[in-house]
Scaffold this active site. Sequence first.
Site, PDB file in Angstrom:
ATOM      1  N   GLU A  35      21.385 -22.748  -0.355  1.00  0.00           N
ATOM      2  CA  GLU A  35      20.636 -22.153  -1.834  1.00  0.00           C
ATOM      3  C   GLU A  35      21.371 -20.677  -1.848  1.00  0.00           C
ATOM      4  O   GLU A  35      21.390 -19.941  -1.235  1.00  0.00           O
ATOM      5  CB  GLU A  35      19.114 -21.969  -1.392  1.00  0.00           C
ATOM      6  CG  GLU A  35      18.344 -21.455  -2.554  1.00  0.00           C
ATOM      7  CD  GLU A  35      18.587 -22.111  -4.018  1.00  0.00           C
ATOM      8  OE1 GLU A  35      18.293 -23.095  -4.170  1.00  0.00           O
ATOM      9  OE2 GLU A  35      19.248 -21.236  -4.812  1.00  0.00           O
ATOM     10  N   CYS A  43      11.746 -24.338 -10.736  1.00  0.00           N
ATOM     11  CA  CYS A  43      10.482 -24.906 -10.982  1.00  0.00           C
ATOM     12  C   CYS A  43       9.418 -23.818 -10.419  1.00  0.00           C
ATOM     13  O   CYS A  43       8.419 -23.412 -11.023  1.00  0.00           O
ATOM     14  CB  CYS A  43      10.292 -26.288 -10.342  1.00  0.00           C
ATOM     15  SG  CYS A  43       8.709 -26.775  -9.983  1.00  0.00           S
ATOM     16  N   LYS A  52       2.665 -21.958 -15.573  1.00  0.00           N
ATOM     17  CA  LYS A  52       1.281 -22.701 -15.471  1.00  0.00           C
ATOM     18  C   LYS A  52       0.558 -21.471 -15.204  1.00  0.00           C
ATOM     19  O   LYS A  52      -0.752 -21.376 -15.744  1.00  0.00           O
ATOM     20  CB  LYS A  52       1.223 -23.679 -14.744  1.00  0.00           C
ATOM     21  CG  LYS A  52       1.328 -25.040 -15.242  1.00  0.00           C
ATOM     22  CD  LYS A  52       2.525 -25.560 -15.631  1.00  0.00           C
ATOM     23  CE  LYS A  52       2.864 -25.344 -17.156  1.00  0.00           C
ATOM     24  NZ  LYS A  52       4.678 -25.635 -17.423  1.00  0.00           N
ATOM     25  N   THR A 270      14.572 -21.085 -26.439  1.00  0.00           N
ATOM     26  CA  THR A 270      13.932 -22.562 -25.786  1.00  0.00           C
ATOM     27  C   THR A 270      14.744 -23.770 -26.299  1.00  0.00           C
ATOM     28  O   THR A 270      14.061 -24.362 -27.054  1.00  0.00           O
ATOM     29  CB  THR A 270      12.498 -22.682 -25.574  1.00  0.00           C
ATOM     30  OG1 THR A 270      12.109 -22.674 -26.810  1.00  0.00           O
ATOM     31  CG2 THR A 270      12.066 -21.246 -25.024  1.00  0.00           C
ATOM     32  N   GLY A 272      16.524 -26.017 -25.110  1.00  0.00           N
ATOM     33  CA  GLY A 272      17.013 -27.190 -24.183  1.00  0.00           C
ATOM     34  C   GLY A 272      18.056 -26.593 -22.857  1.00  0.00           C
ATOM     35  O   GLY A 272      18.024 -25.173 -22.815  1.00  0.00           O
ATOM     36  N   HIS A 446     -19.393 -41.214 -14.476  1.00  0.00           N
ATOM     37  CA  HIS A 446     -19.836 -40.715 -15.654  1.00  0.00           C
ATOM     38  C   HIS A 446     -20.457 -39.277 -15.240  1.00  0.00           C
ATOM     39  O   HIS A 446     -21.392 -39.354 -14.363  1.00  0.00           O
ATOM     40  CB  HIS A 446     -20.702 -41.543 -16.397  1.00  0.00           C
ATOM     41  CG  HIS A 446     -21.465 -41.061 -17.401  1.00  0.00           C
ATOM     42  ND1 HIS A 446     -20.634 -40.645 -18.435  1.00  0.00           N
ATOM     43  CD2 HIS A 446     -22.584 -40.437 -17.621  1.00  0.00           C
ATOM     44  CE1 HIS A 446     -21.478 -40.277 -19.657  1.00  0.00           C
ATOM     45  NE2 HIS A 446     -22.800 -39.994 -19.092  1.00  0.00           N
TER      46      HIS A 446
END
Length: 470
Positions: A35, A43, A52, A270, A272, A446
């Site tokens: 790496e 990610c 997120k 943004t 792609g 439920h």
Amino acid sequence: MATKQVDTVVIGSGPGGYVAGIRLGQLGVKTIVVEREQPGGVCLNVGCIPSKALIHVSKTFDKLGHAGEIGIKLAAPPTIDWSATQKWKSGVVSKLTGGIKALLKANGAEYIEGEASFLTSRTLDVKQADGSVLHIEAKNVIIATGSRPIQIPTFKYDGNRVVDSSGGLAFPEIPKRLVVVGGGYIGIELGTVYAKLGSKVTVLEALPGILTGIDPECVQVVARKLKKLGVDVLTGAKAKGWEERGDCAVVTVEIDGKPVTIDADKILITVGRRPNTDGTLGLDKLGVKLDAKGFVITDRRQQTNVPGVYAIGDCATGIMLAHKASKEGEVVAEVIAGKKTEMDARVIPYVVFSDPEIAGCGLTEAEAKAAGRKLKVGKYPFAALGRALSVNETDGFAKVIADAETEEVLGVHVVGGAASDLVSEAALAIEMGAFLHDIALTVHPHPTLPEAIMEAAKHALGEAIHVINK
Ligand code: NAI
């Protein structure tokens, strides 16, 4: 020069590469994962996870602003401590990235920092931070080098006015005026974040609509909410360029052939992503076949045209999603370990973490119709669901699409709160070859949001209980 000999070398430690490394280790294959940046790839470091986290902050902030609707009175309007938010976000990222090295080690795979470039299909050099070069000889290589944001020539990333998605997650302060170029996944997710945090957001989308390819009825619900949040979504709007004027950036956009200008403090591009298959990696030396856009072409075993060379994730053909990369990572590890397997997922679910979320899997209504299929389609609105009402998240619906004759479920698409959590039931259903009755007859607890999927399946059969069947 130091030399290492291994069975398999994995280049890249994103959700494709690190999963392949862990699985190879588990299967007893001697493996090195190389790496050049941080473990976890886009990610974990500058993509899914930090975005997120910011989406969660902006959602919570927005909800606090509407707390009065459900009888909660705040002593003063909520405010954002942006540096504390950024610090919390970085903490979330480092907890996850820290775990990857430990997982690789615990499973017997070695992790090496450095930039890999191929010499042949079996040998590569890894340039390390201290300037030394490690030579690796391997029987198999897995290319898991991921992707990077596309740059528009007239909007060069300068890390100040013009930023890519990584920059868009780490603005030094919340921009007053934000222009987002591209109304796809990232543009809509981050545009929504900053609109909720107080920015005046304008989204420029060249195509006739945002989130192209996703069920238009689902997109409509998100478009309505964007309007409510004060976001200007300009469609058929091609961003042409920008210039510094006075104390702001002036963006020129072409709408209906006419130039229009918009003032901005920041411009987020943004439009792609493109595969990391060029540059110093040296794929040209191997003769690995790429498609016209530079993605590595593989078969269902993730094997390229060069024996012993495999590719997974964003750098390989197929949808650019983290969970697709991870699945391919597992498959390729098993292939290399000699197991009879291939990438045979019937569906790969997608999620847009918009407001409300859109998630789905399988065919859309339009795709199924274009394929000439006769359909049974059922829909169930969250406004008719007890749980959705009681958590004040009534926008949206679940839609189940099935073959009219066999009643086999072909696709499920949901727009609404927690759609991201509902889609896995749909993916399982399609993987298992479920029919409408399989979902309809499964007892759903439920009050919960997944009842919407059960009711939509019943609706497709003309048997819905809580909406009129027509
Ligand atoms: P995208 O492909 O989703 O959308 C890019 C949009 O930019 C398109 O609608 C295109 O028409 C528009 N565009 C291109 N040039 C333009 C111009 N000059 N002016 C105005 N509009 C222009 O790309 P995005 O949002 O950058 O995301 C990249 C990839 O990352 C996606 O394909 C997705 O797979 C992945 N992703 C997934 C997420 C998730 O799963 N929740 C979140 C974020 C990204």
